[in-house]
Design a protein around this motif. Structure first.
Motif, PDB file in Angstrom:
ATOM      1  N   ILE A 119       0.686  -0.958   0.055  1.00  0.00           N
ATOM      2  CA  ILE A 119       0.193  -0.061   0.165  1.00  0.00           C
ATOM      3  C   ILE A 119       1.061   1.029   0.011  1.00  0.00           C
ATOM      4  O   ILE A 119       0.496   2.507  -0.068  1.00  0.00           O
ATOM      5  N   ILE A 120       2.252   1.276   0.368  1.00  0.00           N
ATOM      6  CA  ILE A 120       2.616   2.919   0.387  1.00  0.00           C
ATOM      7  C   ILE A 120       3.043   3.434  -0.758  1.00  0.00           C
ATOM      8  O   ILE A 120       2.993   4.065  -1.229  1.00  0.00           O
ATOM      9  N   PRO A 121       3.341   2.706  -2.766  1.00  0.00           N
ATOM     10  CA  PRO A 121       3.155   2.961  -3.227  1.00  0.00           C
ATOM     11  C   PRO A 121       1.978   4.468  -3.256  1.00  0.00           C
ATOM     12  O   PRO A 121       1.589   5.786  -3.304  1.00  0.00           O
ATOM     13  N   TYR A 122       0.141   4.080  -3.063  1.00  0.00           N
ATOM     14  CA  TYR A 122      -0.400   4.937  -2.962  1.00  0.00           C
ATOM     15  C   TYR A 122      -0.256   5.662  -1.833  1.00  0.00           C
ATOM     16  O   TYR A 122      -1.072   6.647  -1.868  1.00  0.00           O
ATOM     17  N   VAL A 123       0.481   5.657  -0.615  1.00  0.00           N
ATOM     18  CA  VAL A 123      -0.562   6.310  -0.260  1.00  0.00           C
ATOM     19  C   VAL A 123       1.530   7.318  -0.256  1.00  0.00           C
ATOM     20  O   VAL A 123       0.675   8.815   0.293  1.00  0.00           O
ATOM     21  N   THR A 124       2.244   7.138  -1.468  1.00  0.00           N
ATOM     22  CA  THR A 124       2.485   8.521  -1.900  1.00  0.00           C
ATOM     23  C   THR A 124       2.162   9.923  -2.358  1.00  0.00           C
ATOM     24  O   THR A 124       1.824   9.622  -3.144  1.00  0.00           O
ATOM     25  N   SER A 125       2.508  11.258  -2.800  1.00  0.00           N
ATOM     26  CA  SER A 125       2.359  12.102  -3.125  1.00  0.00           C
ATOM     27  C   SER A 125       2.495  11.492  -4.633  1.00  0.00           C
ATOM     28  O   SER A 125       3.931  11.949  -5.286  1.00  0.00           O
ATOM     29  N   ILE A 126       1.404  11.926  -5.580  1.00  0.00           N
ATOM     30  CA  ILE A 126       1.436  11.525  -6.818  1.00  0.00           C
ATOM     31  C   ILE A 126       2.698  12.141  -7.916  1.00  0.00           C
ATOM     32  O   ILE A 126       3.442  11.648  -8.195  1.00  0.00           O
ATOM     33  N   ALA A 127       2.442  14.263  -7.095  1.00  0.00           N
ATOM     34  CA  ALA A 127       3.057  14.701  -8.195  1.00  0.00           C
ATOM     35  C   ALA A 127       4.705  14.416  -7.481  1.00  0.00           C
ATOM     36  O   ALA A 127       5.646  14.523  -8.876  1.00  0.00           O
ATOM     37  N   ALA A 128       5.413  14.076  -6.938  1.00  0.00           N
ATOM     38  CA  ALA A 128       6.652  13.851  -6.200  1.00  0.00           C
ATOM     39  C   ALA A 128       6.774  12.557  -6.823  1.00  0.00           C
ATOM     40  O   ALA A 128       7.923  12.913  -7.368  1.00  0.00           O
ATOM     41  N   MET A 129       6.228  11.297  -6.823  1.00  0.00           N
ATOM     42  CA  MET A 129       6.638  10.231  -7.472  1.00  0.00           C
ATOM     43  C   MET A 129       6.279  10.512  -8.912  1.00  0.00           C
ATOM     44  O   MET A 129       7.730   9.990  -9.743  1.00  0.00           O
ATOM     45  N   ALA A 130       5.883  10.819  -9.538  1.00  0.00           N
ATOM     46  CA  ALA A 130       5.839  11.176 -10.805  1.00  0.00           C
ATOM     47  C   ALA A 130       6.910  12.017 -11.150  1.00  0.00           C
ATOM     48  O   ALA A 130       7.813  11.388 -12.522  1.00  0.00           O
ATOM     49  N   ILE A 131       7.497  12.867 -11.084  1.00  0.00           N
ATOM     50  CA  ILE A 131       9.003  13.291 -10.929  1.00  0.00           C
ATOM     51  C   ILE A 131      10.218  12.435 -10.557  1.00  0.00           C
ATOM     52  O   ILE A 131      10.831  11.996 -11.266  1.00  0.00           O
ATOM     53  N   VAL A 132       9.458  11.438  -9.641  1.00  0.00           N
ATOM     54  CA  VAL A 132      10.686  10.710  -9.088  1.00  0.00           C
ATOM     55  C   VAL A 132      10.633   9.737 -10.223  1.00  0.00           C
ATOM     56  O   VAL A 132      12.069   9.208 -11.320  1.00  0.00           O
ATOM     57  N   PHE A 133       9.951   9.008 -10.650  1.00  0.00           N
ATOM     58  CA  PHE A 133       9.343   8.360 -12.067  1.00  0.00           C
ATOM     59  C   PHE A 133       9.911   9.428 -13.784  1.00  0.00           C
ATOM     60  O   PHE A 133      11.023   8.759 -14.797  1.00  0.00           O
ATOM     61  N   SER A 134       9.987  10.390 -13.863  1.00  0.00           N
ATOM     62  CA  SER A 134       9.807  10.838 -14.916  1.00  0.00           C
ATOM     63  C   SER A 134      11.823  11.465 -14.756  1.00  0.00           C
ATOM     64  O   SER A 134      12.127  10.940 -15.532  1.00  0.00           O
ATOM     65  N   THR A 135      12.436  10.881 -13.926  1.00  0.00           N
ATOM     66  CA  THR A 135      13.816  11.199 -13.742  1.00  0.00           C
ATOM     67  C   THR A 135      14.642   9.730 -13.618  1.00  0.00           C
ATOM     68  O   THR A 135      15.413   9.389 -14.606  1.00  0.00           O
ATOM     69  N   LEU A 136      13.500   8.847 -13.895  1.00  0.00           N
ATOM     70  CA  LEU A 136      14.017   7.435 -13.460  1.00  0.00           C
ATOM     71  C   LEU A 136      13.935   6.963 -15.272  1.00  0.00           C
ATOM     72  O   LEU A 136      15.376   6.593 -15.852  1.00  0.00           O
ATOM     73  N   PHE A 137      13.024   7.763 -15.864  1.00  0.00           N
ATOM     74  CA  PHE A 137      13.340   6.983 -17.768  1.00  0.00           C
ATOM     75  C   PHE A 137      14.154   8.873 -17.970  1.00  0.00           C
ATOM     76  O   PHE A 137      13.359   9.081 -19.216  1.00  0.00           O
ATOM     77  N   GLY A 138      14.774   9.164 -17.647  1.00  0.00           N
ATOM     78  CA  GLY A 138      15.169   9.742 -18.437  1.00  0.00           C
ATOM     79  C   GLY A 138      16.073   9.210 -19.342  1.00  0.00           C
ATOM     80  O   GLY A 138      16.304   7.947 -19.528  1.00  0.00           O
ATOM     81  N   THR A 139      16.390   9.814 -20.411  1.00  0.00           N
ATOM     82  CA  THR A 139      16.703   9.442 -21.682  1.00  0.00           C
ATOM     83  C   THR A 139      18.681   9.555 -21.334  1.00  0.00           C
ATOM     84  O   THR A 139      19.376   8.453 -21.678  1.00  0.00           O
ATOM     85  N   GLU A 140      19.274  10.173 -21.166  1.00  0.00           N
ATOM     86  CA  GLU A 140      20.378  10.321 -20.720  1.00  0.00           C
ATOM     87  C   GLU A 140      20.742  10.026 -19.543  1.00  0.00           C
ATOM     88  O   GLU A 140      21.736   9.583 -19.365  1.00  0.00           O
ATOM     89  N   TYR A 141      20.283  10.439 -18.931  1.00  0.00           N
ATOM     90  CA  TYR A 141      20.706  10.631 -17.387  1.00  0.00           C
ATOM     91  C   TYR A 141      19.449   9.072 -16.297  1.00  0.00           C
ATOM     92  O   TYR A 141      19.810   9.144 -15.098  1.00  0.00           O
ATOM     93  N   GLY A 142      18.428   8.966 -16.882  1.00  0.00           N
ATOM     94  CA  GLY A 142      17.923   7.924 -15.948  1.00  0.00           C
ATOM     95  C   GLY A 142      18.176   6.912 -15.319  1.00  0.00           C
ATOM     96  O   GLY A 142      19.212   6.730 -16.336  1.00  0.00           O
ATOM     97  N   MET A 143      17.697   6.460 -14.278  1.00  0.00           N
ATOM     98  CA  MET A 143      18.509   5.529 -14.519  1.00  0.00           C
ATOM     99  C   MET A 143      18.278   3.833 -14.486  1.00  0.00           C
ATOM    100  O   MET A 143      19.127   3.081 -14.940  1.00  0.00           O
ATOM    101  N   ILE A 144      17.255   3.606 -15.596  1.00  0.00           N
ATOM    102  CA  ILE A 144      16.288   2.810 -15.947  1.00  0.00           C
ATOM    103  C   ILE A 144      17.088   2.325 -17.675  1.00  0.00           C
ATOM    104  O   ILE A 144      18.148   1.247 -17.611  1.00  0.00           O
TER     105      ILE A 144
END
Lengths: 299, 428, 325
Positions: free
Chosen positions: C137-162
């Motif tokens: 349930i923890i994902p649901y509890v997190t702030s949508i905006a903040a996590m969207a930023i986190v994922f945006s960063t993770l999915f970055g083309t040059e510097y994203g972790m993924i």
């Protein structure tokens, strides 16, 4: 659609020990199951973990490779910046969010339980039509009416006021639907008949007989509603002003420069914003689990 | 406007809800609780980004005995829609509001939304502003809507280390001489790329379009009647072709994206068109590691301006007189110098631009570059540009189009068609 | 089912509560009033509040959609169904609809299936269930905006972790925002991350309401775990499954925050060629950035209709699942 599950007539729950031995026959403790669940758990936690890691570091840690996976030492400094940030009003944001979420959760639980119960268990003309109407109301995207709603808020003088993020959400179609399903599944007709024979009014019946049965669902609904209100972002940004924000709005303000996102600061804010929800879940989640277990045991 | 204290208890909210439902039509809007009861005036000023008004506001408060509260929304992309709603709905805006260059024409469209500052003695202030800046703040019908605050000017920031590695000169005078025209700039780019330093010559071609069209002046996107003239103005297409021919030199990182910011930290590209306000951004993003690496040279193609803001007074203000005073104060030459000192925003007042505080100012982070002098010079001699009401949308459309070209998802011609079509949608 | 109203009256009379006609009639009246009126009283708060804050804005939006309405200029004239006519021929609208439906398909179907399987797994284990539930349930509890930023960063083309991790396996960096399918996948990951745990717990609660003796009987009959799952668990859970399907449909069709944050530049364009612009983003772009409120209102109203239709289809499809007798 009702399931003819046997439920004992006593509504208040008795606590029984978990039937570990009895269950072992049916339940397979395959290591594969645990592995899958563990993997899911890790995937669920990781993004949040990474966010917290960045919150304890500085923003440039975001683009590092190998990625920063362990906490750094900047949390104190970031916290100071967070609460000292003049344009974010973070503390006020936390408080406002708390008031709004608690109010909305309480109201939703109350009104949706009433309506859900009525639609599930009381016979009255138009019942089916109303049920369909409830489902249809859920289809209305919030953003569809955002401008008229803004106009309404304007007219009521609520722009920039906390009421604007509370009153429009005092009921939810989702809540009614959920309580209706739960009441349909879990409130036995015999119980209602018995109450009526005893001379209880519908309201009395609701309070003394139905509510206790609905309680697990009410806890869930209350919790979910609280969280949903707490995380509400778009409407808050549209209708509130920076000097009277909710916590999500505050977080959005947390940038020191106009053009770059200060991740460590924002994530620190997000961490503090998530903490109350985690605490809430820690408190009520246990009870939630307990109730669910009892439901299983009684059968 | 006084802050509401956080004591809105749940019951009061519920009672309010009940009252609203019951009374409905009878519930009148509660006025934004200004503290006007005891004759004390409080002004609100809405700003975005960092405008450098803290010290100035304090001075104003002392001199006039008026309380001023600054409401700031950091990101102009969040600020502008809020302002639009406030203006459109007739309440909620501050007594003084900041408006960005790209949006002012759009706000001016609303005839009665802003006070004609000429009614408060602003007409005499024309000499205090650069001609083109003054004109931008005057509505087509002659009303003085906005008083200029800062301007962007134009420079070309470059990474001295990368230039050195590539065998290019690093002294800013010499660098400026490398590229008097954009073709020279592209040629330098080829040279740089061949030197194979591992970095790209530029991060993205997106901002160049805005820069080159600005330098050409005139009406790049819309004329004063609001009609789209993108295809009619030859310099616009020329700018587009110039810019798209350089996509091979770019790292294809969309401007303002998180990746673009990370690239700054990573020293992944060597040049970037920078107006004065971009310097602060580079400094904040690159941090200590970048100190002394970046320098500022003259921009190819001559003078120009990118960005800047205005202060205006909405007619919904309850204290237009005092608000006008505040606006006039902040945009006066000394006000602009105050902002320059606090936030390094480039003044739009000739007097301020020519003052020693500006001309002799050197910015340590950028190799002690005399940024005041550099940008000031570009601001003085440029072609006036008219930005119509839908500039923001056209800008967005072309940004997207250029991104698709440099990322290889569309050809330059396809992207042009798409961007023009999108602009037509936006202009409605 | 409410008991017939005769019983209480008789019961009261039998209990000796007053023998005169007056009190009896009053009591009778109260009882009748209660039975007839109570249901309506119970549902009134919901419909009343919805009427003001849900229906009114919706109707007003319809009204606006019939006009040429600029956000700044206001009402600029009645145009009837013009906006809708334009909409039907608008390539951007169909593109947005395609994106929304595509993301819906990629996100919701795997998500609900995974939730079912996870709930089943949780149902079977005993130790550590509480802890695992919390992690879900923890994902649901997190702030949508903040996590969207986190994922945006993770999915970055040059510097994203993924991409960096993919690079370890020799895979070229993926331009997540550049392609249609890739952007849909990234957004689906964000959405699934948040909602799978939530749906899992809902399914788990429903599963635990299934009487254990049904399973025991089936096990004695020799039914395998798989058969027990499909023949007992799923049918008994049908109302809950229906519930989650409807909620997911409605929520997904309104998808906005995740793709909006994923986009660079904040222009609501959904990628440089609209690869992932959802219908809601289009509404925002038209109404707020372009000021074409009339058209934006028309698009949002059409979205509402699409949601209703899709919801009904989902109800029909889910109804095909054999229900419990």
């Amino acid at each position: 659609m009702t399931i003819t599950a046997d439920r004992p007539a006593e509504a208040p729950a008795r606590r029984r020990p978990r039937p570990v031995r009895r269950g072992a026959r049916l339940r397979e403790r395959a290591p594969l199951t645990y592995a899958a669940l563990l993997l899911t758990a890790v995937l669920s936690i990781f993004p949040l973990w990474w966010m917290l890691v960045i919150a304890t570091r500085t923003t440039d840690a975001v683009a590092r490779f190998p990625p920063a996976l362990l906490p750094g030492g900047e949390f104190g400094a970031n916290t100071e910046r967070l609460f000292g940030n003049a344009s974010a009003h973070f503390t006020l944001g936390l408080w406002n969010s708390f008031v709004a979420s608690a109010t909305v959760a309480a109201s939703v639980v109350l009104f949706c339980s009433l309506a859900g119960f009525a639609l599930a268990k009381l016979k009255f003309p138009g019942r089916n039509g109303f049920t369909v109407a409830v489902v249809v109301t859920m289809a209305v995207p919030v953003q569809v009416g955002i401008i008229p709603l803004l106009v309404l808020m304007q007219w009521l003088g609520w722009r920039g006021e906390l009421q604007a993020v509370i009153v429009p959400f005092l009921v939810s179609g989702f809540g009614v639907f959920m309580m209706r399903q739960y009441a349909a599944q879990g409130v036995p007709d015999e119980l209602l008949e018995a109450a009526r024979i005893d001379g209880c009014s519908t309201l009395r019946t609701f309070w003394s007989v139905v509510l206790p049965v609905l309680r697990p669902a009410m806890v869930v609904l209350g919790l979910l509603t609280f969280m949903q209100t707490w995380n509400e972002f778009i409407w808050a940004i549209a209708v509130l002003t920076p000097d009277n924000p909710t916590v999500q709005f505050s977080i959005n303000q947390l940038n020191e420069s106009a053009y770059a996102r200060d991740f460590s600061l924002m994530f620190t804010g997000a961490a503090y914003a998530t903490l109350p929800l985690l605490i809430l879940f820690a408190i009520f989640g246990r009870r939630l689990v307990g109730r669910i277990m009892e439901g299983a045991v009684k059968a | 406007m006084t802050k509401r204290s956080p004591t809105t208890r749940p019951r009061r909210a519920l009672r309010a809800a009940a009252a609203a439902l019951g009374g409905g039509a009878l519930l009148l809007a509660t006025a934004c609780g200004g503290g006007g009861g005891d004759g004390e005036v409080t002004l609100t000023i809405d700003t975005f980004g960092v405008m450098g008004y803290e010290a100035l506001i304090e001075r104003f408060e002392e001199e006039h005995g008026i309380q001023v509260e600054e409401r700031n929304i950091t990101d102009v992309a969040d600020y502008t829609p809020q302002l639009q709603q406030n203006i459109a709905s007739g309440s909620g805006a501050g007594d003084v509001v900041a408006i960005e260059e790209a949006n002012i024409a759009q706000f001016m469209l609303q005839q009665d939304a802003f006070v004609d500052l000429a009614e408060h003695g602003a007409a005499d202030l024309e000499g205090d502003f650069l001609d083109w800046k003054w004109d931008q703040g005057v509505a087509p019908d002659g009303r003085i809507v906005g008083l200029g605050t800062d301007i962007g000017g134009l420079g070309m920031c470059y990474d001295t280390e990368l230039f050195g590695e590539a065998g290019l000169p690093t002294d800013r005078e010499e660098v400026g001489e490398l590229w008097p025209t954009w073709d020279d700039y592209a040629a330098t780019g080829e040279e740089f790329t061949e030197a194979d330093t591992g970095a790209a010559f530029m991060s993205t071609v997106q901002p160049l379009f805005r820069v080159v069209t600005a330098q050409a002046g005139g009406e790049p996107f819309q004329n004063t009647e609001g009609e789209l003239v993108i295809e009619d103005t030859p310099t616009t297409r020329e700018a587009y072709d110039t810019v798209t021919s350089m996509t091979g030199l770019s790292a294809a990182l969309p401007i303002w994206s998180d990746e673009w910011n990370a690239a700054i930290q990573d020293n992944a590209f060597a040049t970037m068109p920078c107006p004065a306000w971009m310097l602060g951004h580079i400094e904040n993003t690159a941090g200590e590691a970048g100190e002394g690496r970046w320098d500022v040279a003259a921009v190819p193609g001559g003078g120009g301006n990118w960005g800047g803001s205005f202060l205006a007074v909405p007619t919904q203000s309850e204290h237009p007189e005092e608000a006008a005073e505040l606006a006039k104060f902040l945009t006066s030459p000394e006000g602009q110098l105050g902002a320059w000192e606090e936030a390094n925003t480039l003044p739009s007042s000739p007097e301020a631009l020519e003052s020693p505080e500006v001309t002799e100012f050197t910015r340590p982070y950028f190799n002690d570059a005399p940024v005041g002098a550099i940008f000031g010079a570009t601001a003085m001699e440029l072609e006036p540009v008219y930005y119509g009401p839908d500039t923001q949308a056209v800008d967005d459309a072309f940004r997207a189009g250029l991104e698709s070209v440099e990322q290889g998802q569309a050809t330059a011609d396809e992207a042009w068609e798409t961007a023009v079509a999108e602009s037509e949608r936006a202009a409605g | 089912m409410t008991a017939p109203t005769r019983a209480p009256r008789d019961a009261r009379r039998g209990a000796g509560h007053g023998t005169g006609r007056g009190p009896d009639r009053a009591a009778r009246l109260r009882a009748t009033l209660d039975t007839k009126a109570a249901p309506y009283a119970f549902i009134t708060p919901f419909f009343l509040l919805f009427g003001v804050f849900g229906l009114f804005p919706l109707l007003y939006t319809v009204w606006v959609s019939l006009h040429d309405w600029s956000l700044i200029g206001g009402n600029e004239g009645f145009v009837g169904l013009d906006n809708y006519a334009v909409l039907l021929g608008d390539a951007k609208f169909w593109n947005a609809l395609l994106n929304t439906l595509g993301i819906f398909a990629i996100a919701v179907v795997p998500q609900l299936l995974a939730a079912l399987l996870l709930a089943d797994a949780l149902n079977r284990i005993v130790r550590g269930r509480g802890l695992l539930q919390i992690t879900l349930i923890i994902p649901y509890v997190t702030s949508i905006a903040a996590m969207a930023i986190v994922f945006s960063t993770l999915f970055g083309t040059e510097y994203g972790m993924i991409n960096q991790v993919l690079g370890l396996f020799g895979i070229d960096p993926v331009n997540w925002r550049g392609g249609r399918l890739s952007s849909w996948t990234a957004i689906a990951v964000m959405v699934d991350w948040r909602w799978t745990g939530y749906n899992t717990l809902i399914y788990l609660a429903a599963m635990q309401a299934v009487p254990k003796d049904l399973y025991e009987a089936a096990a004695l009959d020799g039914a395998s775990a798989l058969r027990r799952f499909w023949q007992i668990t799923i049918p008994m859970m049908r109302p809950t499954i229906l519930f989650t399907v409807i909620i997911s449909t409605i929520g997904q069709m309104q998808l906005f925050t995740e793709p909006a944050v994923f986009d660079t530049g904040g222009a609501m364009a959904g990628g440089n060629q609209g690869q992932f612009q959802t219908v809601m983003m289009l509404v925002f772009q038209e109404a707020f950035r372009y000021g074409n409120y009339g058209y934006g209102a028309a698009v949002s109203w059409v979205l509402f209709l699409v949601i209703v239709v899709l919801g009904l289809i989902n109800v029909l499809l889910t109804g095909r699942i054999k229900g419990a007798t």
